[in-house]
Design a protein around this motif. Structure first.
Motif, PDB file in Angstrom:
ATOM      1  N   VAL A 102      -7.889  36.703   6.833  1.00 21.70           N
ATOM      2  CA  VAL A 102      -7.257  37.409   7.949  1.00 21.70           C
ATOM      3  C   VAL A 102      -7.942  37.057   9.265  1.00 21.70           C
ATOM      4  N   ASP A 103      -9.268  37.078   9.285  1.00 23.28           N
ATOM      5  CA  ASP A 103     -10.013  36.789  10.515  1.00 23.28           C
ATOM      6  C   ASP A 103      -9.811  35.350  10.982  1.00 23.28           C
ATOM      7  N   SER A 104      -9.546  34.448  10.044  1.00 21.22           N
ATOM      8  CA  SER A 104      -9.453  33.030  10.413  1.00 21.22           C
ATOM      9  C   SER A 104      -8.199  32.710  11.220  1.00 21.22           C
ATOM     10  N   ALA A 105      -7.194  33.573  11.211  1.00 20.83           N
ATOM     11  CA  ALA A 105      -5.972  33.294  11.972  1.00 20.83           C
ATOM     12  C   ALA A 105      -6.288  33.131  13.451  1.00 20.83           C
ATOM     13  N   ASP A 157      -0.012  40.943   9.403  1.00 19.46           N
ATOM     14  CA  ASP A 157      -0.420  40.931  10.813  1.00 19.46           C
ATOM     15  C   ASP A 157      -1.000  39.572  11.210  1.00 19.46           C
ATOM     16  N   ALA A 158      -1.755  38.946  10.316  1.00 23.93           N
ATOM     17  CA  ALA A 158      -2.318  37.622  10.606  1.00 23.93           C
ATOM     18  C   ALA A 158      -1.200  36.590  10.749  1.00 23.93           C
ATOM     19  N   ILE A 159      -0.217  36.632   9.850  1.00 24.37           N
ATOM     20  CA  ILE A 159       0.917  35.708   9.939  1.00 24.37           C
ATOM     21  C   ILE A 159       1.694  35.952  11.231  1.00 24.37           C
ATOM     22  N   ALA A 185       7.101  37.916   9.968  1.00 31.50           N
ATOM     23  CA  ALA A 185       5.948  37.627   9.124  1.00 31.50           C
ATOM     24  C   ALA A 185       6.181  38.034   7.681  1.00 31.50           C
ATOM     25  N   ALA A 186       6.842  39.169   7.463  1.00 30.22           N
ATOM     26  CA  ALA A 186       7.102  39.617   6.092  1.00 30.22           C
ATOM     27  C   ALA A 186       8.013  38.639   5.366  1.00 30.22           C
ATOM     28  N   ASP A 187       9.015  38.073   6.093  1.00 32.86           N
ATOM     29  CA  ASP A 187       9.884  37.061   5.497  1.00 32.86           C
ATOM     30  C   ASP A 187       9.076  35.845   5.041  1.00 32.86           C
ATOM     31  N   VAL A 188       8.170  35.408   5.913  1.00 32.47           N
ATOM     32  CA  VAL A 188       7.398  34.197   5.623  1.00 32.47           C
ATOM     33  C   VAL A 188       6.469  34.423   4.433  1.00 32.47           C
ATOM     34  N   LEU A 189       5.848  35.590   4.370  1.00 28.57           N
ATOM     35  CA  LEU A 189       4.974  35.875   3.239  1.00 28.57           C
ATOM     36  C   LEU A 189       5.772  35.864   1.938  1.00 28.57           C
ATOM     37  N   LEU A 190       6.965  36.426   1.966  1.00 31.97           N
ATOM     38  CA  LEU A 190       7.821  36.397   0.780  1.00 31.97           C
ATOM     39  C   LEU A 190       8.207  34.962   0.430  1.00 31.97           C
ATOM     40  N   LEU A 191       8.472  34.160   1.452  1.00 29.54           N
ATOM     41  CA  LEU A 191       8.878  32.768   1.251  1.00 29.54           C
ATOM     42  C   LEU A 191       7.814  31.958   0.523  1.00 29.54           C
ATOM     43  N   VAL A 192       6.537  32.220   0.837  1.00 28.62           N
ATOM     44  CA  VAL A 192       5.452  31.417   0.245  1.00 28.62           C
ATOM     45  C   VAL A 192       4.814  32.126  -0.947  1.00 28.62           C
ATOM     46  N   GLY A 193       5.514  33.125  -1.496  1.00 29.46           N
ATOM     47  CA  GLY A 193       4.962  33.857  -2.630  1.00 29.46           C
ATOM     48  C   GLY A 193       4.726  33.008  -3.859  1.00 29.46           C
ATOM     49  N   PHE A 194       5.321  31.809  -3.898  1.00 28.23           N
ATOM     50  CA  PHE A 194       5.096  30.907  -5.032  1.00 28.23           C
ATOM     51  C   PHE A 194       3.631  30.505  -5.161  1.00 28.23           C
ATOM     52  N   LEU A 195       2.867  30.656  -4.081  1.00 29.97           N
ATOM     53  CA  LEU A 195       1.483  30.190  -4.081  1.00 29.97           C
ATOM     54  C   LEU A 195       0.637  30.865  -5.156  1.00 29.97           C
ATOM     55  N   TRP A 196       0.950  32.095  -5.531  1.00 26.64           N
ATOM     56  CA  TRP A 196       0.164  32.759  -6.574  1.00 26.64           C
ATOM     57  C   TRP A 196       0.961  33.004  -7.843  1.00 26.64           C
TER      58      TRP A 196
END
Length: 208
Positions: free
Chosen positions: A88-91, A143-145, A164-175
């Motif tokens: 989070v801090d790295s954003a 918030d970071a996104i 941001a919530a859309d994007v997080l859902l979009l990349v959910g494949f990562l885990w």
């Protein structure tokens, strides 16, 4: 009367010169940081790694490990919280050092790396704890996104109809994906495909 171990430790600390106390606490912090770093890498490889093997790889005794992390779950939770806080801090740190689009790409590369660690951490936690952690850190990650997206929007680089919530859902494949023998390459390729859909202009050349 025989002193209890905690009382004895406090008595010894009171008797120690202040410089010795500072050095001892610094050593303890270094040990903790080393244990966390080793545990992160070990758990990324396998959720079944033992505390004994983590202590050995970190170069500390099992007693030292248990003083910092009394249970396996305590260690796993500490690794998770430490990594999410760094992520989070790295954003903002990346935005201070890079142009907005490159900052966004680099941040999602870090999210991908965290996703692989998270997979190992999930194996070491029960379902209720995993759910609690996801709820605890969902908003800070969103918030970071959002911070990255706003910088990109101000530069005219990304669409205005995603949040941001859309994007997080979009990349959910990562885990959720099994990464195979070359996780960095595959994660990077899939991320570029997903994130290029956010852009307002032509996609950059492959490998950019």
């Amino acid at each position: 009367m025989t002193q209890k171990p905690q009382e004895l430790q406090e008595h010894q600390e009171h008797q120690e010169p202040q410089g010795h106390q500072v050095a001892r606490r610094a050593d303890a912090e270094q040990n903790r940081a080393r244990i966390l770093a080793v545990a992160r890498d070990a758990l990324a490889r396998s959720g079944d790694v033992t505390l004994k093997s983590i202590a050995g790889e970190a170069g500390v005794g099992q007693g030292t490990l248990y003083r910092h992390f009394p249970t396996r779950e305590a260690l796993v939770l500490a690794v998770y919280r430490h990594d999410v806080s760094e992520l989070v801090d790295s954003a903002q740190e990346l935005l201070d050092q890079q142009d907005p689009w490159q900052a966004l790409l680099l941040w999602f590369d870090r999210l991908a790396a965290f996703g692989r660690v998270k997979h190992g951490l999930a194996d070491a936690l029960d379902a209720a704890t995993r759910s609690d952690l996801s709820a605890e850190y969902y908003q800070p990650v969103v918030d970071a996104i959002d911070r990255l997206l706003r910088a990109c929007r101000q530069a005219g680089l990304v669409r205005t109809d995603v949040d941001a919530a859309d994007v997080l859902l979009l990349v959910g494949f990562l885990w959720r994906v099994e990464w195979g023998d070359d996780p960095d390459h595959r994660a990077g390729r899939l991320l570029r495909i997903a994130l290029d859909g956010l852009r307002t202009g032509p996609s950059p050349a492959a490998g950019a």
